[in-house]
Write a protein that holds these residues in place. Structure first.
Motif: not given
Length: 182
Positions: A107, A146-147, A149-153, A155
């Motif tokens: 991402k 974001a890569d 495990g975060s749900s954000a597209q 950071s």
């Protein structure tokens, strides 16, 4: 060295405004700053760059500032400057500049290679010793939350791990830290 640190600090404040203006053109400029720590170990053999033949090494803290630009798809090019202070061992300080080429992965992460020039001053040679310098090469990865495990597209924070060498592969310099992009 004070001029280099002052220039890097000024760039960290000026470049975000330029980046905001550039986002409208399709090529995105991303300035970044960071703090890293690591070790620099030199060989016991003297190279063309003149590094002393005694196996010097030292732990250090480094500040980094740079600018990346997305040029096509996942391809990224950029420049960065660094200033390091030895906290233990034989190295007093290091500073340098490098060009970077990378590929975005996942991402928002980045895999990169870099080439530049570095100056080194050794505590072990005394307070008035000259600087040693040479070409530096390196590779690394910047991992975005974001890569991981975060749900954000995306950071603005990345965990950075890299390894550099100086001269004709006469040293190894693993570093790790955090960079923030704007």
């Amino acid at each position: 060295m004070k001029k280099l640190i002052l220039a890097a600090t000024a760039a960290a404040f000026v470049v975000p405004a330029v980046a905001a203006a550039q986002e409208e053109t399709g090529r995105r400029i991303e300035p970044y700053v960071g703090v890293m720590g690591g070790v620099h170990n030199f060989d016991s053999e003297t190279g063309e760059e003149g590094i002393p033949p005694v196996g010097y090494k030292g732990r250090m803290v480094e500040g980094v500032a740079g600018v990346n630009m997305n040029v096509a798809g996942p391809l990224v090019v950029g420049v960065e400057g660094t200033a390091s202070k030895g906290v233990s061992g034989d190295i007093d300080w290091e500073y340098g500049a490098a060009g970077r080429v990378g590929v975005k992965a996942g991402k928002d992460s980045l895999i990169f290679g870099k080439v530049g020039y570095k100056w080194v001053n050794f505590d072990a040679l005394g307070p008035n010793s000259g600087d040693f310098h040479g070409t530096t090469y390196g590779a690394g990865v910047e991992l975005s939350p974001a890569d991981l495990g975060s749900s954000a597209q995306s950071s603005n924070i990345r965990l950075r791990v890299q390894a550099d060498t100086m001269g004709n592969f006469r040293s190894i310099r693993p570093m790790a830290g955090v960079v923030a992009k704007f």
